[in-house]
Motif scaffolding. Structure first.
Motif: not given
Length: 478
Positions: A362-389
């Motif tokens: 299996g794959v230990l998966v972290q769920q993410m959300r999009l936060g502030a844009p990175d240097a390229s202008g794309r929103q950077s993914p951030e880990v949602i704590e406690g939402a692993d599966y």
């Protein structure tokens, strides 16, 4: 009159060639789109507005003269249309199939911007060149005058082959060195047949061979022949090796059996399509049949992997990507095709490790959300704590992109300058490297990029080689 056949976008809707049913096409590796018939190709080409500023041409890396060959197609002047399309593009039948037209020519079509739906440029380009092959309009290269100078090209992918074509047409003696047993690079072993059937690539390579291009295959530069030896044998060298070093994953059990690289997986599948013996496939290691498959990544290589796994008879296929659909780098058209075929996309997820016994489980998966844009202008993914599966998996395919091999060390040529990313440092216009008479093109300069950019680089570098040789002759004559 001819012009009456154009500007049909108001009365005729945009149409793509018929797509085979997902349940049918998922059973084989044949291309998923049927051919345009002549009348349909002319009808769709006639939708072109013949605008004064053709953004389709501007946004094509090769600056193909798209409005003019669309007009010729609408008028039924197909051989002329083909000749015009191949004047700027060495492999129009390949670009018509695999270019991301939705991001390039079609995505910038004026009538698309006005809400009428883009002209289906890629499908018409494919139709034109397939018609040219069927009618014998594609001929072997026959230079008007043979020259004595020789050029070595290291790498038989699209950039190297494009350069070989231009140089051979000008009469130079061209030798292409490649590590594989067939030429074509990723066109042959990386891209699946449902996007690019292999006879399309092989017929173009055969045309180059018939025109006098020499291929030295199964040749690893730095092992079977030194880079210095190649430089000594030839008057100029073009490096077109591409990038094949896969980005890796870390975390618990990251080296477990059943976790494989995308390039190995796709190469094995493509070799089977040629009828080769592939022990890693036959053993089940690189075969998805009956397995729960998880592909990690969101680019075009990931799309190739998920759709290949479906065709191999996987029990289930899921694609994990750390951003959402709108921010994925792969083609939206390919994503839609994959979904139709049964692939499940799990957006805003990233692996942090794996569960494993004798092999991955299996794959230990972290769920993410999009936060502030990175240097390229794309929103950077951030880990949602406690939402692993845990996502169950029998086969995990890493499709995280490619990096360059460090050629100065690999080839024992410390004078070859590279960037901090490991790509070969070459002039943006001439493609000249730090070594005299050595040029570099394609992904080994750009990093992982599109086939059409490699073709452009190869054609430009060939012209620079001709200028370099002319300068060397002038010096010798003084």
């Amino acid at each position: 009159m001819a012009q009456n056949r154009m500007l049909q976008f108001v009365t005729r809707a945009r149409e793509m060639p018929e797509k085979r049913e997902a349940s049918v096409r998922a059973q084989d590796f044949s291309e998923i789109y049927r051919e345009f018939a002549a009348a349909k190709a002319a009808e769709q080409a006639g939708r072109c507005s013949q605008c004064g500023v053709p953004y389709c041409q501007t946004h094509c890396p090769l600056h193909n003269n798209i409005p003019d060959w669309l007009r010729l197609t609408a008028e039924g002047r197909l051989q002329e249309a083909y000749e015009l399309s191949q004047a700027t593009n060495t492999f129009p039948e390949i670009c018509g199939r695999i270019c991301p037209q939705d991001r390039l020519c079609e995505g910038n079509c004026v009538i698309e911007q006005s809400g009428h739906g883009t002209v289906t440029i890629g499908a018409v380009e494919k139709y034109l060149t397939d018609t040219a092959w069927d009618n014998g309009w594609v001929k072997p290269v026959r230079p008007a005058t043979e020259r004595t100078e020789s050029v070595a090209i290291i790498g038989a992918g699209p950039g190297g082959l494009a350069a070989a074509d231009v140089l051979r047409r000008r009469g130079l003696q061209v030798t292409v060195y490649d590590r594989h047993d067939r030429a074509g690079g990723l066109l042959t072993y990386g891209i699946p047949g449902f996007k690019l059937e292999k006879d399309v690539v092989m017929q173009r390579i055969a045309q180059l061979e018939q025109g006098g291009v020499q291929f030295v295959l199964n040749c690893n530069v730095g092992e079977d022949i030194s880079f210095d030896a190649i430089r000594g044998k030839h008057d100029a060298v073009i490096i077109a090796t591409g990038v094949y070093k896969s980005r890796d994953l870390s975390g618990p059990n990251a080296t477990a059996a059943g976790i494989v690289r995308a390039i190995d997986y796709l190469t094995a599948s493509n070799r089977k399509s040629f009828g080769d013996e592939v022990p890693e496939f036959d053993s089940g290691e690189l075969d998805a049949k009956g397995k729960r498959v998880v592909v990690i990544g969101g680019g075009d290589t990931a799309m190739d992997c998920v759709r290949t796994a479906i065709r191999q008879g996987a029990q289930s296929v899921k694609c994990l990507y750390r951003r959402d659909r709108a921010n994925m780098p792969g083609s939206q058209r390919e994503t839609a095709n994959a979904e139709e075929e049964g692939v499940e996309f799990v957006w805003l997820t990233a692996p942090k490790g794996f569960t494993a016994g004798d092999a991955v489980e299996g794959v230990l998966v972290q769920q993410m959300r999009l936060g502030a844009p990175d240097a390229s202008g794309r929103q950077s993914p951030e880990v949602i704590e406690g939402a692993d599966y845990v996502e169950d998996a029998d086969l995990v395919i890493k499709a995280l992109g490619f990096e360059p091999e460090y050629l100065p060390k690999l080839w024992g040529s410390e004078g070859l300058e590279v960037t901090r990313w490991g790509t070969v440092k070459a002039d943006f216009r001439s493609h000249a490297t730090s070594l005299p008479g050595v040029f570099a093109v394609g992904d080994i300069v750009r990093g992982a990029s599109l086939v059409v950019w490699a073709i452009r680089d190869g054609r430009e570098a060939a012209e620079s080689v001709l200028d370099y040789l002319a300068g060397a002759q002038a010096v010798a004559a003084e």
